[in-house]
Motif scaffolding. Structure first.
Motif, PDB file in Angstrom:
ATOM      1  N   LEU A 206      33.511  39.015  46.348  1.00  0.00           N
ATOM      2  CA  LEU A 206      34.274  40.269  46.218  1.00  0.00           C
ATOM      3  C   LEU A 206      33.459  41.439  46.766  1.00  0.00           C
ATOM      4  O   LEU A 206      33.995  42.320  47.444  1.00  0.00           O
ATOM      5  CB  LEU A 206      34.652  40.513  44.757  1.00  0.00           C
ATOM      6  CG  LEU A 206      35.475  41.781  44.488  1.00  0.00           C
ATOM      7  CD1 LEU A 206      36.802  41.747  45.244  1.00  0.00           C
ATOM      8  CD2 LEU A 206      35.732  41.962  42.992  1.00  0.00           C
ATOM      9  N   ALA A 207      32.141  41.427  46.506  1.00  0.00           N
ATOM     10  CA  ALA A 207      31.265  42.484  47.032  1.00  0.00           C
ATOM     11  C   ALA A 207      31.297  42.484  48.561  1.00  0.00           C
ATOM     12  O   ALA A 207      31.291  43.545  49.190  1.00  0.00           O
ATOM     13  CB  ALA A 207      29.833  42.285  46.534  1.00  0.00           C
ATOM     14  N   GLY A 208      31.358  41.287  49.168  1.00  0.00           N
ATOM     15  CA  GLY A 208      31.463  41.182  50.626  1.00  0.00           C
ATOM     16  C   GLY A 208      32.716  41.848  51.159  1.00  0.00           C
ATOM     17  O   GLY A 208      32.678  42.566  52.165  1.00  0.00           O
ATOM     18  N   ILE A 209      33.834  41.641  50.458  1.00  0.00           N
ATOM     19  CA  ILE A 209      35.103  42.265  50.867  1.00  0.00           C
ATOM     20  C   ILE A 209      35.034  43.782  50.676  1.00  0.00           C
ATOM     21  O   ILE A 209      35.443  44.554  51.541  1.00  0.00           O
ATOM     22  CB  ILE A 209      36.290  41.666  50.063  1.00  0.00           C
ATOM     23  CG1 ILE A 209      36.478  40.184  50.411  1.00  0.00           C
ATOM     24  CG2 ILE A 209      37.574  42.438  50.331  1.00  0.00           C
ATOM     25  CD1 ILE A 209      37.526  39.461  49.575  1.00  0.00           C
ATOM     26  N   VAL A 210      34.482  44.224  49.538  1.00  0.00           N
ATOM     27  CA  VAL A 210      34.381  45.659  49.228  1.00  0.00           C
ATOM     28  C   VAL A 210      33.544  46.377  50.289  1.00  0.00           C
ATOM     29  O   VAL A 210      33.915  47.445  50.787  1.00  0.00           O
ATOM     30  CB  VAL A 210      33.777  45.873  47.813  1.00  0.00           C
ATOM     31  CG1 VAL A 210      33.390  47.343  47.606  1.00  0.00           C
ATOM     32  CG2 VAL A 210      34.764  45.441  46.742  1.00  0.00           C
ATOM     33  N   VAL A 211      32.407  45.781  50.672  1.00  0.00           N
ATOM     34  CA  VAL A 211      31.519  46.406  51.669  1.00  0.00           C
ATOM     35  C   VAL A 211      32.212  46.509  53.020  1.00  0.00           C
ATOM     36  O   VAL A 211      32.197  47.565  53.661  1.00  0.00           O
ATOM     37  CB  VAL A 211      30.205  45.594  51.802  1.00  0.00           C
ATOM     38  CG1 VAL A 211      29.434  46.010  53.047  1.00  0.00           C
ATOM     39  CG2 VAL A 211      29.334  45.810  50.572  1.00  0.00           C
ATOM     40  N   ASP A 212      32.847  45.420  53.470  1.00  0.00           N
ATOM     41  CA  ASP A 212      33.422  45.411  54.820  1.00  0.00           C
ATOM     42  C   ASP A 212      34.718  46.211  54.934  1.00  0.00           C
ATOM     43  O   ASP A 212      35.129  46.565  56.033  1.00  0.00           O
ATOM     44  CB  ASP A 212      33.642  43.967  55.290  1.00  0.00           C
ATOM     45  CG  ASP A 212      32.430  43.433  56.043  1.00  0.00           C
ATOM     46  OD1 ASP A 212      31.312  43.870  55.722  1.00  0.00           O
ATOM     47  OD2 ASP A 212      32.595  42.579  56.934  1.00  0.00           O
ATOM     48  N   THR A 224      44.093  40.603  52.049  1.00  0.00           N
ATOM     49  CA  THR A 224      42.804  41.061  51.501  1.00  0.00           C
ATOM     50  C   THR A 224      42.923  41.222  49.991  1.00  0.00           C
ATOM     51  O   THR A 224      42.051  40.788  49.228  1.00  0.00           O
ATOM     52  CB  THR A 224      42.384  42.396  52.137  1.00  0.00           C
ATOM     53  OG1 THR A 224      42.520  42.312  53.550  1.00  0.00           O
ATOM     54  CG2 THR A 224      40.942  42.743  51.789  1.00  0.00           C
ATOM     55  N   PHE A 225      44.015  41.856  49.556  1.00  0.00           N
ATOM     56  CA  PHE A 225      44.227  42.050  48.117  1.00  0.00           C
ATOM     57  C   PHE A 225      44.488  40.716  47.408  1.00  0.00           C
ATOM     58  O   PHE A 225      44.074  40.534  46.267  1.00  0.00           O
ATOM     59  CB  PHE A 225      45.389  43.025  47.875  1.00  0.00           C
ATOM     60  CG  PHE A 225      45.056  44.454  48.224  1.00  0.00           C
ATOM     61  CD1 PHE A 225      44.212  45.206  47.426  1.00  0.00           C
ATOM     62  CD2 PHE A 225      45.570  45.042  49.364  1.00  0.00           C
ATOM     63  CE1 PHE A 225      43.889  46.520  47.752  1.00  0.00           C
ATOM     64  CE2 PHE A 225      45.252  46.345  49.700  1.00  0.00           C
ATOM     65  CZ  PHE A 225      44.418  47.090  48.886  1.00  0.00           C
ATOM     66  N   GLU A 226      45.177  39.794  48.098  1.00  0.00           N
ATOM     67  CA  GLU A 226      45.418  38.473  47.508  1.00  0.00           C
ATOM     68  C   GLU A 226      44.101  37.733  47.285  1.00  0.00           C
ATOM     69  O   GLU A 226      43.903  37.103  46.248  1.00  0.00           O
ATOM     70  CB  GLU A 226      46.342  37.651  48.415  1.00  0.00           C
ATOM     71  CG  GLU A 226      47.793  38.101  48.370  1.00  0.00           C
ATOM     72  CD  GLU A 226      48.630  37.465  49.477  1.00  0.00           C
ATOM     73  OE1 GLU A 226      48.192  36.439  50.041  1.00  0.00           O
ATOM     74  OE2 GLU A 226      49.712  37.997  49.778  1.00  0.00           O
ATOM     75  N   ALA A 227      43.209  37.829  48.269  1.00  0.00           N
ATOM     76  CA  ALA A 227      41.894  37.185  48.142  1.00  0.00           C
ATOM     77  C   ALA A 227      41.106  37.821  46.997  1.00  0.00           C
ATOM     78  O   ALA A 227      40.497  37.126  46.179  1.00  0.00           O
ATOM     79  CB  ALA A 227      41.118  37.300  49.454  1.00  0.00           C
ATOM     80  N   ALA A 228      41.143  39.164  46.919  1.00  0.00           N
ATOM     81  CA  ALA A 228      40.434  39.875  45.851  1.00  0.00           C
ATOM     82  C   ALA A 228      41.002  39.499  44.482  1.00  0.00           C
ATOM     83  O   ALA A 228      40.260  39.314  43.509  1.00  0.00           O
ATOM     84  CB  ALA A 228      40.536  41.383  46.070  1.00  0.00           C
ATOM     85  N   SER A 229      42.325  39.351  44.421  1.00  0.00           N
ATOM     86  CA  SER A 229      42.988  38.963  43.170  1.00  0.00           C
ATOM     87  C   SER A 229      42.543  37.567  42.732  1.00  0.00           C
ATOM     88  O   SER A 229      42.264  37.324  41.554  1.00  0.00           O
ATOM     89  CB  SER A 229      44.507  39.000  43.366  1.00  0.00           C
ATOM     90  OG  SER A 229      45.164  38.499  42.229  1.00  0.00           O
ATOM     91  N   TYR A 230      42.457  36.640  43.693  1.00  0.00           N
ATOM     92  CA  TYR A 230      42.008  35.270  43.396  1.00  0.00           C
ATOM     93  C   TYR A 230      40.581  35.286  42.836  1.00  0.00           C
ATOM     94  O   TYR A 230      40.269  34.600  41.861  1.00  0.00           O
ATOM     95  CB  TYR A 230      42.074  34.427  44.672  1.00  0.00           C
ATOM     96  CG  TYR A 230      41.514  33.026  44.534  1.00  0.00           C
ATOM     97  CD1 TYR A 230      42.256  32.003  43.940  1.00  0.00           C
ATOM     98  CD2 TYR A 230      40.230  32.732  44.995  1.00  0.00           C
ATOM     99  CE1 TYR A 230      41.731  30.723  43.811  1.00  0.00           C
ATOM    100  CE2 TYR A 230      39.701  31.455  44.879  1.00  0.00           C
ATOM    101  CZ  TYR A 230      40.456  30.455  44.288  1.00  0.00           C
ATOM    102  OH  TYR A 230      39.936  29.179  44.162  1.00  0.00           O
ATOM    103  N   LEU A 231      39.717  36.099  43.451  1.00  0.00           N
ATOM    104  CA  LEU A 231      38.320  36.182  42.991  1.00  0.00           C
ATOM    105  C   LEU A 231      38.241  36.814  41.606  1.00  0.00           C
ATOM    106  O   LEU A 231      37.449  36.389  40.758  1.00  0.00           O
ATOM    107  CB  LEU A 231      37.483  36.986  43.995  1.00  0.00           C
ATOM    108  CG  LEU A 231      37.314  36.336  45.380  1.00  0.00           C
ATOM    109  CD1 LEU A 231      36.669  37.312  46.360  1.00  0.00           C
ATOM    110  CD2 LEU A 231      36.485  35.054  45.292  1.00  0.00           C
ATOM    111  N   ARG A 232      39.077  37.828  41.373  1.00  0.00           N
ATOM    112  CA  ARG A 232      39.103  38.487  40.053  1.00  0.00           C
ATOM    113  C   ARG A 232      39.572  37.499  38.994  1.00  0.00           C
ATOM    114  O   ARG A 232      39.039  37.475  37.876  1.00  0.00           O
ATOM    115  CB  ARG A 232      40.037  39.701  40.114  1.00  0.00           C
ATOM    116  CG  ARG A 232      39.991  40.576  38.869  1.00  0.00           C
ATOM    117  CD  ARG A 232      38.728  41.412  38.811  1.00  0.00           C
ATOM    118  NE  ARG A 232      38.687  42.219  37.591  1.00  0.00           N
ATOM    119  CZ  ARG A 232      38.131  41.843  36.445  1.00  0.00           C
ATOM    120  NH1 ARG A 232      37.541  40.653  36.356  1.00  0.00           N
ATOM    121  NH2 ARG A 232      38.127  42.622  35.394  1.00  0.00           N
ATOM    122  N   THR A 233      40.558  36.677  39.344  1.00  0.00           N
ATOM    123  CA  THR A 233      41.055  35.652  38.424  1.00  0.00           C
ATOM    124  C   THR A 233      39.950  34.666  38.060  1.00  0.00           C
ATOM    125  O   THR A 233      39.911  34.128  36.960  1.00  0.00           O
ATOM    126  CB  THR A 233      42.237  34.881  39.072  1.00  0.00           C
ATOM    127  OG1 THR A 233      43.240  35.813  39.456  1.00  0.00           O
ATOM    128  CG2 THR A 233      42.848  33.872  38.118  1.00  0.00           C
TER     129      THR A 233
END
Length: 370
Positions: A206-212, A224-233
């Motif tokens: 998630l940090a990788g997505i946030v930085v980029d 992007t949000f779907e991937a972040a949601s999966y990681l948050r889950t």
């Protein structure tokens, strides 16, 4: 050309060099996940056919390269194969060093992080090497690993440049994606479910997505949000992400001194900042300065030129999309995205680097006018 986002032409000149023309629109995000599923299954087969998997990002890895590496290493574990992340612990920036302090508390993960020499000793003919977040052989942490590998997989979100890793058995390059961590997160969803992502693994990705994406503001699509949601889950800790990405006062002041030097070229909307000849700046700080300049009123493109710790002069380039900074950086031997790019120059002085940059900018503007 689709590896560069489409809408452009490549012309090979007599001297063997390739020039790219066009490429002025951002690549459109694909809504379907069919390709991600196909690639994930192909990668699963390659992993299962290997004795060990070694994952390697680019030199001076950022959160995206480390997050993607840890994600691919998890894929190997999901398939019952030993996976290792190749890291040069002597070349880490502050945020990745903070991450390594966290990783040390997870003995199992930390034991699977190797220096390049250790990886070379463990590699066999059946080993699989996965390169993430770069497609240029000169940019990987250690080219010897690439040379020794019999099977190489490439996962990257940058627009394809002239220099490319050739001996690949599988290539997954999607310039529409926000980050390599986003691509790897999607691939993970189609892997065997016998191993869950840990809190730390999810957080780093998630940090990788946030930085980029600069906290989900640039190159961010619905996937992007779907991937972040999966990681948050899967337990990604947003507070830990912020803690990893914190900076100290000295860095803030150092960046402010670079911004102080700004000059405007073109129609007054292109900003160029420069470091002092004798002062060395980290590549991350140079990039952050270019990002901040772009948030200022009236600036459509920013370039920050400063001396790096490897002795070269680095240029970080950012734009809002009107100026294709990828093409400009490629002229100087670099590459990246339409709106986010960089290069390293082996020149002696800052003045020389600035002159080269201004010459290329003039040529680009003239070409655009024609």
């Amino acid at each position: 050309m689709l590896g560069r986002g489409g809408d452009q032409v490549a012309i090979k000149h007599h001297d063997g060099k390739i020039k790219f023309y066009g490429g002025k629109t951002n690549p459109v995000e694909k809504r379907t996940r069919v390709r991600a599923r196909v690639i994930s299954h192909a990668l699963r087969d390659l992993i299962q056919d290997s004795d060990r998997v070694f994952v390697m990002g680019h030199k001076m890895p950022d959160m995206d390269a480390i997050g993607a590496s840890i994600g691919v290493r998890k894929m190997a574990k999901m398939n019952g194969v030993e996976g290792y992340v190749v890291v040069n612990f002597d070349q880490l920036d502050a945020s990745v060093s903070r991450l390594m302090d966290e990783v040390q508390q997870d003995e199992e993960l930390y034991d699977h992080m190797l220096m390049p020499e250790e990886a070379l000793e463990l590699m066999t003919e059946r080993s699989l090497v996965v390169i993430v977040d770069t497609h240029r052989p000169s940019m990987v942490i250690d080219e010897r690993i690439l040379d020794k590998a019999q099977k190489v997989v490439l996962i990257d979100h940058h627009r394809r440049g002239e220099e490319f890793i050739n001996n690949t058995v599988l290539v997954y390059m999607e310039p529409y994606a926000s980050s390599t961590a986003e691509l790897v997160t999607e691939l993970l969803e189609y892997q065997p479910k016998n191993e869950k992502l840990t809190m730390l693994e999810s957080t780093v990705m998630l940090a990788g997505i946030v930085v980029d994406t600069k906290s989900f503001t640039l190159r961010t699509g619905s996937r992007t949000f779907e991937a972040a949601s999966y990681l948050r889950t899967n337990g990604a800790d947003t507070v830990l992400v912020q803690r990893l990405l914190k900076e100290d006062i000295e860095t803030y002041i150092e960046r402010s001194k670079l911004i102080e030097t700004v000059e405007f070229v073109g129609n007054g909307d292109i900003a160029i900042a420069r470091g002092q000849e004798e002062v060395v700046h980290s590549s991350v700080l140079i990039a952050q300065t270019a990002d901040i300049l772009l948030t200022m009123q009236g600036i459509s493109a920013s370039f920050v030129v400063a001396k790096r710790d490897d002795g070269k002069i680095g240029i970080s380039a950012r734009s809002l999309g009107e100026l294709n900074v990828q093409v400009i950086m490629e002229e100087l031997g670099g590459g990246g995205h339409l709106t986010n790019s960089a290069c390293q120059l082996s020149v002696d002085t800052m003045d020389e680097a600035i002159t080269m940059l201004k010459d290329v900018l003039d040529q680009y503007v003239e070409r655009g006018n024609e």
